[in-house]
Design a protein around this motif. Sequence first.
Motif, PDB file in Angstrom:
ATOM      1  N   ASN A 199       0.821  -1.208   0.000  1.00 44.62           N
ATOM      2  CA  ASN A 199       0.000   0.000   0.000  1.00 44.62           C
ATOM      3  C   ASN A 199       0.859   1.263   0.000  1.00 44.62           C
ATOM      4  N   MET A 200       0.232   2.366  -0.401  1.00 37.36           N
ATOM      5  CA  MET A 200       0.902   3.657  -0.422  1.00 37.36           C
ATOM      6  C   MET A 200       1.568   3.940   0.923  1.00 37.36           C
ATOM      7  N   SER A 201       2.834   4.318   0.863  1.00 35.59           N
ATOM      8  CA  SER A 201       3.592   4.641   2.064  1.00 35.59           C
ATOM      9  C   SER A 201       3.260   6.060   2.518  1.00 35.59           C
ATOM     10  N   VAL A 202       2.749   6.191   3.728  1.00 30.83           N
ATOM     11  CA  VAL A 202       2.438   7.520   4.261  1.00 30.83           C
ATOM     12  C   VAL A 202       3.716   8.333   4.421  1.00 30.83           C
ATOM     13  N   ALA A 203       4.803   7.672   4.825  1.00 34.27           N
ATOM     14  CA  ALA A 203       6.074   8.385   4.970  1.00 34.27           C
ATOM     15  C   ALA A 203       6.539   8.938   3.630  1.00 34.27           C
ATOM     16  N   ALA A 204       6.437   8.125   2.566  1.00 35.97           N
ATOM     17  CA  ALA A 204       6.828   8.593   1.237  1.00 35.97           C
ATOM     18  C   ALA A 204       5.908   9.707   0.765  1.00 35.97           C
ATOM     19  N   LEU A 205       4.616   9.601   1.054  1.00 38.35           N
ATOM     20  CA  LEU A 205       3.672  10.646   0.669  1.00 38.35           C
ATOM     21  C   LEU A 205       4.004  11.951   1.378  1.00 38.35           C
ATOM     22  N   ARG A 206       4.324  11.877   2.655  1.00 41.09           N
ATOM     23  CA  ARG A 206       4.629  13.086   3.413  1.00 41.09           C
ATOM     24  C   ARG A 206       5.868  13.786   2.856  1.00 41.09           C
ATOM     25  N   ARG A 212      -3.748  18.114  -7.246  1.00 47.45           N
ATOM     26  CA  ARG A 212      -5.181  18.371  -7.064  1.00 47.45           C
ATOM     27  C   ARG A 212      -5.839  17.189  -6.339  1.00 47.45           C
ATOM     28  N   VAL A 213      -5.424  15.962  -6.718  1.00 50.02           N
ATOM     29  CA  VAL A 213      -6.028  14.745  -6.171  1.00 50.02           C
ATOM     30  C   VAL A 213      -4.935  13.725  -5.884  1.00 50.02           C
ATOM     31  N   VAL A 214      -5.081  13.003  -4.794  1.00 48.63           N
ATOM     32  CA  VAL A 214      -4.263  11.821  -4.496  1.00 48.63           C
ATOM     33  C   VAL A 214      -5.207  10.615  -4.487  1.00 48.63           C
ATOM     34  N   ILE A 215      -4.778   9.535  -5.152  1.00 48.40           N
ATOM     35  CA  ILE A 215      -5.588   8.320  -5.257  1.00 48.40           C
ATOM     36  C   ILE A 215      -4.853   7.173  -4.569  1.00 48.40           C
ATOM     37  N   PRO A 216      -5.084   6.977  -3.260  1.00 48.34           N
ATOM     38  CA  PRO A 216      -4.534   5.781  -2.607  1.00 48.34           C
ATOM     39  C   PRO A 216      -5.304   4.548  -3.059  1.00 48.34           C
ATOM     40  N   VAL A 217      -4.621   3.431  -3.141  1.00 52.09           N
ATOM     41  CA  VAL A 217      -5.218   2.174  -3.613  1.00 52.09           C
ATOM     42  C   VAL A 217      -5.194   1.168  -2.477  1.00 52.09           C
ATOM     43  N   HIS A 218      -6.354   0.635  -2.127  1.00 49.17           N
ATOM     44  CA  HIS A 218      -6.437  -0.363  -1.055  1.00 49.17           C
ATOM     45  C   HIS A 218      -6.046  -1.715  -1.647  1.00 49.17           C
ATOM     46  N   PHE A 219      -4.764  -1.939  -1.740  1.00 53.12           N
ATOM     47  CA  PHE A 219      -4.245  -3.095  -2.458  1.00 53.12           C
ATOM     48  C   PHE A 219      -4.625  -4.404  -1.776  1.00 53.12           C
ATOM     49  N   ALA A 220      -5.070  -5.357  -2.593  1.00 58.21           N
ATOM     50  CA  ALA A 220      -5.431  -6.714  -2.171  1.00 58.21           C
ATOM     51  C   ALA A 220      -6.648  -6.747  -1.252  1.00 58.21           C
ATOM     52  N   GLY A 221      -7.243  -5.567  -0.995  1.00 60.01           N
ATOM     53  CA  GLY A 221      -8.405  -5.476  -0.121  1.00 60.01           C
ATOM     54  C   GLY A 221      -8.103  -4.850   1.215  1.00 60.01           C
ATOM     55  N   GLN A 222      -6.796  -4.645   1.538  1.00 55.52           N
ATOM     56  CA  GLN A 222      -6.421  -4.063   2.820  1.00 55.52           C
ATOM     57  C   GLN A 222      -6.400  -2.537   2.724  1.00 55.52           C
ATOM     58  N   PRO A 223      -7.148  -1.849   3.571  1.00 55.76           N
ATOM     59  CA  PRO A 223      -7.182  -0.391   3.505  1.00 55.76           C
ATOM     60  C   PRO A 223      -5.823   0.240   3.771  1.00 55.76           C
ATOM     61  N   CYS A 224      -5.578   1.323   3.062  1.00 49.58           N
ATOM     62  CA  CYS A 224      -4.423   2.163   3.372  1.00 49.58           C
ATOM     63  C   CYS A 224      -4.656   2.870   4.713  1.00 49.58           C
ATOM     64  N   ASP A 225      -3.643   3.560   5.189  1.00 48.44           N
ATOM     65  CA  ASP A 225      -3.769   4.333   6.429  1.00 48.44           C
ATOM     66  C   ASP A 225      -4.536   5.620   6.123  1.00 48.44           C
ATOM     67  N   MET A 226      -5.880   5.500   6.049  1.00 46.30           N
ATOM     68  CA  MET A 226      -6.683   6.630   5.616  1.00 46.30           C
ATOM     69  C   MET A 226      -6.717   7.757   6.639  1.00 46.30           C
ATOM     70  N   GLY A 227      -6.520   7.429   7.910  1.00 43.09           N
ATOM     71  CA  GLY A 227      -6.462   8.493   8.907  1.00 43.09           C
ATOM     72  C   GLY A 227      -5.315   9.442   8.629  1.00 43.09           C
ATOM     73  N   ALA A 228      -4.129   8.885   8.399  1.00 41.51           N
ATOM     74  CA  ALA A 228      -2.953   9.712   8.122  1.00 41.51           C
ATOM     75  C   ALA A 228      -3.072  10.423   6.781  1.00 41.51           C
ATOM     76  N   ILE A 229      -3.596   9.738   5.774  1.00 42.66           N
ATOM     77  CA  ILE A 229      -3.754  10.357   4.452  1.00 42.66           C
ATOM     78  C   ILE A 229      -4.766  11.496   4.526  1.00 42.66           C
ATOM     79  N   GLY A 230      -5.848  11.294   5.284  1.00 42.55           N
ATOM     80  CA  GLY A 230      -6.832  12.362   5.452  1.00 42.55           C
ATOM     81  C   GLY A 230      -6.246  13.572   6.145  1.00 42.55           C
TER      82      GLY A 230
END
Length: 382
Positions: free
Chosen positions: A105-112, A126-144
């Motif tokens: 999944n998208m690395s929050v550290a790399a995104l930051r 304008r937009v970031v599109i995290p992908v919930h790979f394999a069905g496991q949610p990304c860290d949406m709290g941190a991304i939000g």
Amino acid sequence: MIPYGRQDIRQEDIDAVTAVLRSDFLTQGPVVPRFERQLADRVDAGHGVACNSATSALHVACLALGVGPGEIVWTSANTFVASANCARYCGATVDFVDVDPETGNMSVAALRVKLEVAAHDGQIPRVVIPVHFAGQPCDMGAIGELADEYGFSVIEDASHAIGGNWHGDPIGSGRHSDITVFSFHPVKIITTGEGGMAVTNDAGIAEHMSLLRSHGVTRDPGCMSREPDGPWYYEQIELGFNYRLTEIAAALGESQLARLDDYVERRRALAKRYDRLLSGLPCRPLARTPGAESAWHLYVVRLDDPVRRRSVFDALRHRDIGVNVHYIPVPSQPDFARLGFDMSDFPGAASYYAGAMSLPLHPGLSEGDQDRVVSALREALA
């Protein structure tokens, strides 16, 4: 062949589709809005907009959030190409965020870090599109939190993740995003044959996506530029697309949605059983994110010795076990390499990809089939 994924079609699905075929509507009838409402309610979202594919839904989602020429969209380096192509369809510039090789999944550290550089350069997406790979949610709290801090919008690509949740919130509830997109391809959790849906809590965004999926044409007098000539009158008020979902597909989706909880429960049970059966082998499953409940679209293992992946893959395929690899990093694709991307900028995605292999996982997989998969994998790794 034991496939890595497979649809589950039952008599109730056939009956639902047959009922539509015998009705007055094959498209633009009552079943599509009913399916939209049922799915939106299931994921605690305000509105659903069904489309003929998740790619179409991603496209109209980007447009509804103002993506166009001169804008920038970021997505995960580990995904199917549709997560990036949707922004290119809008004329926007695409870039990628590296992933955590342990989760895919998208690395929050790399995104930051990437956002800090982008802010300095005046290039916030304008937009970031995290992908919930394999069905496991990304860290949406941190991304939000980062979205609030830097002022970008978020589209969750939840093509793999209907039925999953993040800290108790269903994926699709929109607590940390503007739009969530689901896929109903046959190997996904539920299917409409081909199809997808965008869900949102913003009525204006939903209305805009609905307009875009149907040629940009309206029959609403309140949206028209002049008085209608008569009840037949319509206007194209924006350039749109023919992205509508059929009544036939919606009927199948509605029938499948009734079994969503059963499907996810079965996938989770099989995943837990894989965890036990694979213990001690020179491979490991993806790491689990605390607070996330996966929908288990895929069960991915990473081989301790990536050099052996091809021989292991071939050995399992020779035994009629349909292992697969998800995904080849998008920046490495020739069409993206021509845009200047270099995999050296995405070491997490490169590390993940080197040893990744998806084992069969679907509701119709029996425990005997699973035993056969693990036995063959054990022999190949030996």
